[in-house]
Structures are given as C-alpha cells and as structure tokens.
Design a protein around this motif. Sequence first.
Motif, PDB file in Angstrom:
ATOM      1  N   UNK A 124      11.782  -3.088   1.398  1.00 26.58           N
ATOM      2  CA  UNK A 124      12.605  -3.504   2.538  1.00 26.58           C
ATOM      3  C   UNK A 124      12.578  -5.022   2.664  1.00 26.58           C
ATOM      4  N   UNK A 125      13.608  -5.567   3.288  1.00 26.82           N
ATOM      5  CA  UNK A 125      13.701  -7.020   3.411  1.00 26.82           C
ATOM      6  C   UNK A 125      12.532  -7.579   4.206  1.00 26.82           C
ATOM      7  N   UNK A 126      12.002  -6.776   5.178  1.00 24.93           N
ATOM      8  CA  UNK A 126      10.888  -7.271   5.980  1.00 24.93           C
ATOM      9  C   UNK A 126       9.677  -7.612   5.121  1.00 24.93           C
TER      10      UNK A 126
ATOM     11  N   UNK B  12       1.585  -3.391   4.634  1.00 27.24           N
ATOM     12  CA  UNK B  12       2.846  -2.653   4.673  1.00 27.24           C
ATOM     13  C   UNK B  12       3.026  -2.012   6.046  1.00 27.24           C
ATOM     14  N   UNK B  13       2.000  -1.331   6.516  1.00 36.05           N
ATOM     15  CA  UNK B  13       2.112  -0.632   7.793  1.00 36.05           C
ATOM     16  C   UNK B  13       2.362  -1.601   8.947  1.00 36.05           C
ATOM     17  N   UNK B  14       1.581  -2.679   9.016  1.00 40.30           N
ATOM     18  CA  UNK B  14       1.712  -3.613  10.122  1.00 40.30           C
ATOM     19  C   UNK B  14       3.064  -4.330  10.108  1.00 40.30           C
ATOM     20  N   UNK B  15       3.540  -4.645   8.902  1.00 41.05           N
ATOM     21  CA  UNK B  15       4.834  -5.318   8.808  1.00 41.05           C
ATOM     22  C   UNK B  15       5.952  -4.412   9.308  1.00 41.05           C
ATOM     23  N   UNK B  16       5.969  -3.166   8.838  1.00 36.60           N
ATOM     24  CA  UNK B  16       7.020  -2.233   9.267  1.00 36.60           C
ATOM     25  C   UNK B  16       6.905  -1.916  10.751  1.00 36.60           C
ATOM     26  N   UNK B  17       5.693  -1.877  11.264  1.00 38.55           N
ATOM     27  CA  UNK B  17       5.498  -1.572  12.678  1.00 38.55           C
ATOM     28  C   UNK B  17       5.959  -2.729  13.559  1.00 38.55           C
ATOM     29  N   UNK B  18       5.608  -3.940  13.172  1.00 41.43           N
ATOM     30  CA  UNK B  18       5.918  -5.093  14.012  1.00 41.43           C
ATOM     31  C   UNK B  18       7.359  -5.573  13.870  1.00 41.43           C
ATOM     32  N   UNK B  19       8.015  -5.160  12.803  1.00 41.70           N
ATOM     33  CA  UNK B  19       9.422  -5.554  12.645  1.00 41.70           C
ATOM     34  C   UNK B  19      10.371  -4.430  13.033  1.00 41.70           C
TER      35      UNK B  19
ATOM     36  N   UNK C 277       3.811   4.096   2.168  1.00 38.87           N
ATOM     37  CA  UNK C 277       2.959   2.910   2.191  1.00 38.87           C
ATOM     38  C   UNK C 277       2.368   2.648   0.808  1.00 38.87           C
ATOM     39  N   UNK C 278       1.907   3.715   0.168  1.00 38.32           N
ATOM     40  CA  UNK C 278       1.295   3.552  -1.151  1.00 38.32           C
ATOM     41  C   UNK C 278       2.300   2.988  -2.153  1.00 38.32           C
ATOM     42  N   UNK C 279       3.523   3.543  -2.149  1.00 36.29           N
ATOM     43  CA  UNK C 279       4.544   3.070  -3.084  1.00 36.29           C
ATOM     44  C   UNK C 279       4.897   1.608  -2.829  1.00 36.29           C
ATOM     45  N   UNK C 280       5.053   1.238  -1.543  1.00 37.75           N
ATOM     46  CA  UNK C 280       5.405  -0.141  -1.213  1.00 37.75           C
ATOM     47  C   UNK C 280       4.237  -1.090  -1.493  1.00 37.75           C
TER      48      UNK C 280
END
Length: 791
Positions: free
Chosen positions: A52-54, A142-149, A170-173
Amino acid sequence: MSENARIRTRTLAKLAATIVVAGALLAGLLLPWVGGTGLVARNSASLLDALPVELTDATPAGNTRVLAADGSLMTMFYKHNRTPVAPDQISDVMKQALVDIEDSRFYDHNGLDVQGTLRALLTNVAAGSVREGGSTLTQQLVKQTLLQTATTPEEAAAADEESVARKLREARLALALEEKYSKDEILTRYLNIVYFGHGAYGIQAAAQTYFSVNAADLTLPQAAMLAGLVQSPANDDPIANPENAQVRRDQVLQRMLDLRHIDQAEFDEIAGQPVQVVPGQAPPNGCIDSSIGGFFCAYLEDYLTGELGLTQAQIDDGGLTIRTTLRPDMQAAGDQAVLNTLPMGDPLAGMYTAVEPGTGNVLAMSVNRRFGCAEADCESVVLNTVASQGAGSTYKTFVAAAALQRGFSQYYTQTTGDPYTSRVYRGPCQGRSTNGMYCVRNAGRYPATLDLERALYMSSNTYFLALEDALGSIEQPVRMAEAMGMNFDQPNQTPADQIIAENNGSFTFGPYATSPLDLASAYNTLAANGTQCDPSPVTEILDRTGQPLTDADGNPVVLTPEERCTPEAIPPGVATTLNQMLRKDVEPGHSGQTGSRAYVPGHQIAGKTGTSQSNFSVAFVGYTPQYTASVMVLNPKRNQNVGGFGGGKGATIWHDAMAPILQSQPNVPFPPADPRVQEGNTKIVPSCGGVNDCESRLQAAGFRTIVVEVDSDRKAGVVVGTSPAAGSRAVLEQEIAIQVSNGSAYVEPTPTPTPAPAPAPPPAPPGDNGGNPGGGRPGGGDGGGNDGGDD
C-alpha cells in the motif's frame, strides 16, 4: 484461581493458538516465496506490487507547523503528536534497547522470525504475562502504519482485528518491506511511528514528553524505560505508574545484559532505582494554543478548508509547513489597542482587522476576547469575519466612488434642507408626510450647501441622500462596493441583487450587516490605487518533503498575489482622488472632520467613520499606502447602544494600533489626485430668474431640469434657487432641480400708507429752475425699488 489469573491464561492460550494457526497457514501460503530456515524471500516483485502507498512513504508525517510572517512558530495542528527524526538523530542505545526487548533477531531475519516467535511464546507462558512480543519489528511497523493511516472505522478495525487473515497480510507486507528498505530505515520508521503514551507518537515526541530532551540525547536508563513502554504504555506509564515503569525498565535492562549489550556494572547501577522523569509540555495543538493571534489562526483554518480545499486530515496528519501573513508586531499592537479602549470580555467587542494593500495579506486580527476557551471572556466565533451589525457612513465612500466614476466632480455642490426628502427612494420619514418618500436628517448642524469632498469628510446625511437621487438608483454604489471587495453572501446578509432590486436609499448609511474583514478589504482597494486583492492569511504551504503543496492538477494550492488581485478593479483615478479627499477626515486642519482621533503625526492617513442606526455599532476604516485596518465596536450577542460615533472608540483603537507601527518608519505619501476625476464631466450651473428662464438656461448648458416646490418665505411660484446652486459644478445630463417656493412661510407685506401731498413751494425767483438738475419728478432715476427677482 483468581479472575486476573484466568484472564491471563485465556490471553496466553489465545496467543498460542493464533501463532500455531498462523504458522501453519504461512507455511502453506508462503511456501512458493520463501524457503530455508532463514526465510529468504523469492519472487520479490510480486510482493512489492502489493505494498500500500502508506508503506512506501519514507517517514510518517509529523505535526503541521503554523508559522507567522517572521518565521516564528504560532501553533501546530496534529492528531498524533509526532516529530519524525532521521536515523542519526536517535541515540544508538535507544535503538539497541528496543531491538533487544522487541525483536532480538531483527538483524538476522527477513521480516518473519519463527524462532523468535516460539521463544516469545515460551517466555510469556512461563512468566504468565506478555514479556516479549510475538511479531517482528517489521510486522509491528506494518500494523501500526495501517492502523494510524486508516481513514475509516472499517480500515482501522481491519488493521487491528485478531484474525489469521490479518496476520497473514502483515507477514506478506513485512517480507515486502524488508526487500525494499534497509534494516536501519525500518527501525527508524518504527521508532518514528510507535505510540509511547501521553499522546506521544514516535521517539522524538516521547523523549520530549518524558525527559525534555531530544531523541539523540537519550541515556541508557531513559532508553530502557521508553523501550519498555511500547508493549503497554498505559500500564507502564512512568508518570502515573512509576513502580510498574521501574519493573518494566529493569526487564529491558536484564534482556540487554543477557544479550551482552550492556555489562553487569551498568545493569547494577540502574536496576532497582526509581525511574527519573522530567516531563515536558506537549507542543501546542490547534488555535486555542496559538502563541499569538488565536482568531487569525481560526480564520486561517477555515480558509484552508473553505478556500483552498484542504481536508482536516491533511491539516492534522499531513506534516505541513504553513507560512502565514500574520505580523506579530502588528498583532501585538492591535491586541493592546483594543484593550486600551475595551476591557477583556467586555460586553462590547472591539474588532481590529489589518490587511496589506496590493497583496490582500491579512496582517492582524485583534478582539478583546480569548479564543476558544470556556470562560466568560472567551469566544469561538471569529468576529473579524462574521457580519453582525451595520457599518454606518463608511458606505458613503461607495456612493462617492460611484459618483466620481460617473463623472461627478469632487466639487459637485448641492444645497439640501434638513431633513431632506428624496425624490427617488421610498421609505420612512420620521413621522413626516412625504407621500411615502424617504427622508433623513443630519446628526448635528451642517451647512446647507456642501461639495462632495466636504460632505464626505463631514459625513452629511442629507447631501448623500441627495447624491443618490442624482445617481438615480443605488445599483452603481452597490456594484462599486462589490468591485472594491465587499461581499453580501453570509446567511444573515442581504444579497447584493436584492439590495439593488429594493432600491433602498438607506444604502449610503450602511444599515446592512457587515464583516470587518470585508470592510477593511474594500478600503484596501483604495489604498492600492484601485487594485482589488482577495484577503488571504497564507503565503505558502509546504508538504512533508518541503515542496509546495499542490492540488490534483499539480498546481500550488496557494495563489500568488498576482493571481488573487485584480488591477484597476475600480478606475485608479477614482481611487487616488478619493484618497486625497478622505485624508481630510483624519489629518488636521479641516473643520467638521470626524476621524481626527486616528491621526498619527507625520504620516498621511485617509479614513472614514461610521455609526449604525441607534448606535448599535460604530466603525472606522483608516489606511495609508502600506496598511489598511478597520475597527468595529458592537455587542455580538444583542443590540446595545455603543455610545458615541465612529470617530470615538473606532478611531481611537485604530490610532493606538497603528501608532507604534507608523512611528517606527518614514512617511509614505499617497499619489496625487487625478485632475480629470476632480473636475469630472461637469459644467458650471448658470444663474437664472423665473421658471421659464431657468429651464431655458439650464437646458442650453446641457442639464436636464425638474421643478420642485420647497418651503420658503417667498411668494408661491417664485424661483428661490436651484440644486445644485448657481455657480457650482454639476454633471452634464444631470437633473437640476429648479426650486420654486410653495409659499408656506410667505407673509403678505403690509401696504405702505400714501404720504400727504407736500405743500407747494414758494415761487422761485425769475430764472431759477428750483435746483432740480434732472428736471423731472423727485426721486427720478432710483430704479423704483424693483428687486428684480420676483417675476
């Protein structure tokens, strides 16, 4: 078994089950991409395509910074208090402490660490609590970025749900991130995004929040404490729960000792000692925290979303740098000036609003209120921009400008009665019977005959209603006001088209709800010699990378003054001529002026006062070639008699605000008036006798005529004058009123008694003609007493 023990057991069982299931699925789903004990990624292109771009941004965005015109920080906007820092701006001991406690095999794995996950599981089961994380730092990133964005609740829930699908993603990213970024970059990004409690996101905010130092200066005990906060910021909060924080810090130190990253002496010196914190203040957030100009800041925020189209998320999470037009020196002077006249929180609000000619830059917004708080002296509405009361005779300038543009001379002279009854506009007339025609009185004693210049700076009501009569409708004054920068589009305002359709002669007296900013902006067009510029609080917006923020088409969102300004929005000659006329309202030496209290010695200043009906508001607008500022005083909650006129509180506040600014710089003169505008398309009104003679003479001179009856002590039908008067200037094709007495005050003269005949003179001696050189009747040649004016 206690309740806490049961909860802890269920949590650990859930963790174990999730890890086992996730491991099984990973083995099957990722087998085509990974192999061997080191989980070396293959076919990385397919993984990178899915990022993802984030996750491709180099760093998370920090707080948006709002800067004054001199570069000083006013405030910040942020949802998450974060200040991203570069790898070399984080102490090495901080990086080591975090890796040791969260992911000790960080430098050995490729984003997934089965060995570390199993070790964490065993450690946590043995301890009966979560002592080590089960995910790698890369997976946590990965988790924190997707959560905060996340921009929707659904996205946030998906980033945080306890499911095998989420862990697989998460594992794949994480594998893909490891292919794209170096270990140091991944660690830095994690340290910049993770939450440390007390509103602090990222290591720099955390270092400032807990220790009042920069991330580069963190020591071993500080780093160990912060590294321990990541798993449970609330439970291990060193401010609210220092004992828990000490235990958790010592666990981090023990892990660092076990991994031989610190020695026994270092461990013994710190372990067991209470945590030491030096709490720092959170950075300012929002306009309520602005160091200066809270109302300007709120106007700026509205402008960013309303005019420039930014979203609140862009403002709060974009890490922007917003350079504003606010001048701290002018803001401070305006703040003090308002308080000199009106105490903080007084029922009467004083609004001082300053803008710059030729750019429209808003320089200051002062109110005798504090912005955004809840106390009695606070206000959340930007009173400088809302329209609540009229601005009184400041609108006479729009009528004067329309007249000059039409060809009326600044010497255009009219003689008006007091009250004056309009021939064009219908409306109330203070109990007088006028067949429904509008009339007004002056506020005080005024000369009956005035030219345009004197009528403007003396603010004659009767003259300006008569001037509207001469214009024929109020359309031109209304359009002039719009061209100069007035807006009539707020919910409680009367639209311009409706004002024109109603053709209300009171327009010149400013009864319509007026925005202080609009008023300053309109007169700013005069100060700029006819160039109208839309007001703006911002000069530049930079994105998180330091580049100008652009719109969807790639254009900078902030317009330049050239893009916001309209040269010759009104004729330059009209503006320069009005400037010279309005100087006489402020500068000394002009009898009847109304704005003398605004004068600052040694400077050329033009201005106009205004007072609304029933004194519910007063206004003053003053300007120089460099600055324009409006002042309005009113009660924003209810109608209240302000007391006095615009030349009182309004002009006084203007003087006190501008004096320290003008006195620190040399005088800048206005350009001279335009002689063609001064003279206008005018001719001298000829003198005349009877009605027929007047009509003939006036029409021959190029004027239209109308005969009107006026109260007079002359006999009915006698011409008592014209308006404009003979000898004054009037515009060609203008209608000249031939004023004929209605005889209302005429008194028939008492007949003079006929004198008795004089006795005959004695006979003259022979040859004497009696001393009568004319040889005629006595008194011959004296003209018979004919006054020559009653025919």
